[in-house]
Scaffold this motif. Structure first.
Motif, mmCIF file in Angstrom:
data_model
loop_
_atom_site.group_PDB
_atom_site.id
_atom_site.type_symbol
_atom_site.label_atom_id
_atom_site.label_comp_id
_atom_site.label_asym_id
_atom_site.label_seq_id
_atom_site.Cartn_x
_atom_site.Cartn_y
_atom_site.Cartn_z
ATOM 1 N N PRO A 134 5.009 14.871 1.114
ATOM 2 C CA PRO A 134 3.887 15.824 1.204
ATOM 3 C C PRO A 134 2.677 15.263 1.957
ATOM 4 O O PRO A 134 1.788 16.038 2.343
ATOM 5 C CB PRO A 134 3.530 16.080 -0.263
ATOM 6 N N LYS A 135 2.655 13.954 2.168
ATOM 7 C CA LYS A 135 1.498 13.330 2.790
ATOM 8 C C LYS A 135 1.708 12.993 4.265
ATOM 9 O O LYS A 135 0.800 12.499 4.927
ATOM 10 C CB LYS A 135 1.125 12.046 2.028
ATOM 11 N N LEU A 136 2.897 13.281 4.769
ATOM 12 C CA LEU A 136 3.203 12.930 6.153
ATOM 13 C C LEU A 136 2.463 13.837 7.131
ATOM 14 O O LEU A 136 2.402 15.050 6.961
ATOM 15 C CB LEU A 136 4.706 13.025 6.420
ATOM 16 N N GLU B 108 -1.535 5.660 -2.918
ATOM 17 C CA GLU B 108 -2.856 6.174 -3.268
ATOM 18 C C GLU B 108 -3.582 6.803 -2.077
ATOM 19 O O GLU B 108 -4.727 7.228 -2.189
ATOM 20 C CB GLU B 108 -3.709 5.036 -3.850
ATOM 21 N N PHE B 109 -2.907 6.860 -0.957
ATOM 22 C CA PHE B 109 -3.491 7.439 0.257
ATOM 23 C C PHE B 109 -3.255 8.950 0.270
ATOM 24 O O PHE B 109 -2.418 9.478 -0.475
ATOM 25 C CB PHE B 109 -2.864 6.792 1.496
ATOM 26 N N ASN B 110 -3.977 9.638 1.133
ATOM 27 C CA ASN B 110 -3.829 11.091 1.259
ATOM 28 C C ASN B 110 -2.929 11.494 2.419
ATOM 29 O O ASN B 110 -2.238 12.515 2.355
ATOM 30 C CB ASN B 110 -5.208 11.745 1.445
ATOM 31 N N HIS B 111 -2.948 10.696 3.504
ATOM 32 C CA HIS B 111 -2.166 11.042 4.685
ATOM 33 C C HIS B 111 -1.537 9.796 5.292
ATOM 34 O O HIS B 111 -2.187 8.769 5.436
ATOM 35 C CB HIS B 111 -3.047 11.733 5.745
ATOM 36 N N VAL C 277 0.831 -1.202 0.000
ATOM 37 C CA VAL C 277 0.000 0.000 0.000
ATOM 38 C C VAL C 277 0.867 1.254 0.000
ATOM 39 O O VAL C 277 0.469 2.292 -0.567
ATOM 40 C CB VAL C 277 -0.949 -0.021 1.228
ATOM 41 N N LEU C 278 2.060 1.177 0.567
ATOM 42 C CA LEU C 278 2.958 2.332 0.555
ATOM 43 C C LEU C 278 3.429 2.641 -0.866
ATOM 44 O O LEU C 278 3.454 3.805 -1.286
ATOM 45 C CB LEU C 278 4.163 2.070 1.453
ATOM 46 N N GLY D 255 -9.392 8.421 11.755
ATOM 47 C CA GLY D 255 -9.635 8.575 10.328
ATOM 48 C C GLY D 255 -9.030 9.816 9.718
ATOM 49 O O GLY D 255 -9.236 10.091 8.531
ATOM 50 N N ASN D 256 -8.263 10.582 10.483
ATOM 51 C CA ASN D 256 -7.608 11.763 9.920
ATOM 52 C C ASN D 256 -6.433 11.389 9.016
ATOM 53 O O ASN D 256 -5.974 12.211 8.230
ATOM 54 C CB ASN D 256 -7.135 12.682 11.050
ATOM 55 N N ALA D 257 -5.952 10.172 9.158
ATOM 56 C CA ALA D 257 -4.953 9.612 8.245
ATOM 57 C C ALA D 257 -5.395 8.189 7.927
ATOM 58 O O ALA D 257 -5.840 7.455 8.819
ATOM 59 C CB ALA D 257 -3.563 9.611 8.876
ATOM 60 N N GLU D 258 -5.280 7.814 6.656
ATOM 61 C CA GLU D 258 -5.717 6.475 6.276
ATOM 62 C C GLU D 258 -4.857 5.377 6.889
ATOM 63 O O GLU D 258 -5.338 4.271 7.170
ATOM 64 C CB GLU D 258 -5.697 6.304 4.756
ATOM 65 N N LEU D 259 -3.587 5.690 7.104
ATOM 66 C CA LEU D 259 -2.670 4.705 7.677
ATOM 67 C C LEU D 259 -1.511 5.423 8.347
ATOM 68 O O LEU D 259 -1.308 6.626 8.149
ATOM 69 C CB LEU D 259 -2.168 3.728 6.615
ATOM 70 N N GLY D 260 -0.758 4.678 9.135
ATOM 71 C CA GLY D 260 0.370 5.290 9.812
ATOM 72 C C GLY D 260 1.300 4.250 10.401
ATOM 73 O O GLY D 260 0.942 3.085 10.595
#
Length: 251
Positions: free
Chosen positions: A160-162, A127-130, A122-123, A178-183
């Protein structure tokens, strides 16, 4: 009063007084990733010893700053080994008290089931935003996250998405809300009794980042506190070890 009863009352009173005089409080500074384990350990320790644990949580770098500015901490459980070693060099700890209480693991996690695959592809899809991480300057797990991104050649692509949390707890909260899709978070935050407790995750191979050896020390303020010594001894024992392992740490 019956003489035998009088002696019994006196003995019980003396026993209670002795218990009260030997019970003490210990103020501890704890890296944010270890919040859940230490809460569980502290409850068992208090029940077994009669001592009271008063804990403060935060990023290792931030706790170090508080210690250097005179915070009343007596025991420090860091998220790395370099910060306690630095305090030792600076003469801030009880000599010989430093030891590794846990080895942490990094995980890429999403609150959504099926979002993160078992290989972390996924990384690369990007395709994620944050993407949430801890502040790499103060949080060892945040530093480990940047090492993984560099290893994958993705540092510039995802920059830019960090979204940086001040500590690993805030990094986790960004994902959980849900403020970031993953972390990248600590495995201990999403793992219990042998499995991921919710969402989806990639447990990052340990050869992709420097080992997260988490050291503990008795600080100078705690060198004469029996509760500090007792807590450290308990942390080294089998009951604490079982709790630590249940949250996914190595020993």
């Amino acid at each position: 009063m019956n003489p035998s009863l009088s002696r019994l009352v006196a003995a019980l009173g003396a026993s209670l007084f002795a218990g009260l005089t030997h019970a003490a409080e210990v103020h501890i500074a704890v890296a944010a990733n270890f919040t859940a384990p230490i809460n569980e350990i502290a409850a068992a320790f208090e029940k077994a010893s009669g001592h009271k644990v008063i804990a403060a949580f935060g990023p290792t770098g931030g706790l170090y700053t508080q210690i250097k500015h005179g915070a009343p901490f007596e025991v420090f459980l860091a998220a790395d080994d370099s910060t306690p070693a630095r305090l030792e060099t600076e003469g801030e700890i009880l000599a010989g008290s430093r030891f590794t209480y846990a080895i942490g693991k990094l995980v890429l996690w999403s609150a959504s089931a099926g979002y993160v695959d078992a290989q972390g592809e996924v990384l690369r899809r990007n395709e994620f935003n944050h993407l949430s991480i801890g502040n790499p300057k103060t949080a060892p797990y945040g530093l480990a996250a940047t090492q993984v991104l560099a290893r994958l050649g993705l540092s510039e692509a995802v920059k830019p998405k960090l979204v940086e949390g001040t500590n690993i707890t805030q990094a986790y909260q960004f994902v959980a809300t849900g403020n970031a899709e993953l972390g990248f978070v600590a495995l201990s935050q999403v793992f219990k009794d042998g499995q991921i407790s919710g969402g989806s995750a990639w447990i990052v191979p340990e050869d992709m980042y420097e080992p997260i050896r988490q050291d503990a020390v008795i600080l100078n303020k705690g060198k004469d506190n029996p509760a500090a010594a007792a807590l450290v001894d308990y942390l080294k024992g089998p009951k604490a070890a079982a709790v630590i392992k249940s949250y996914g740490y190595d020993l």
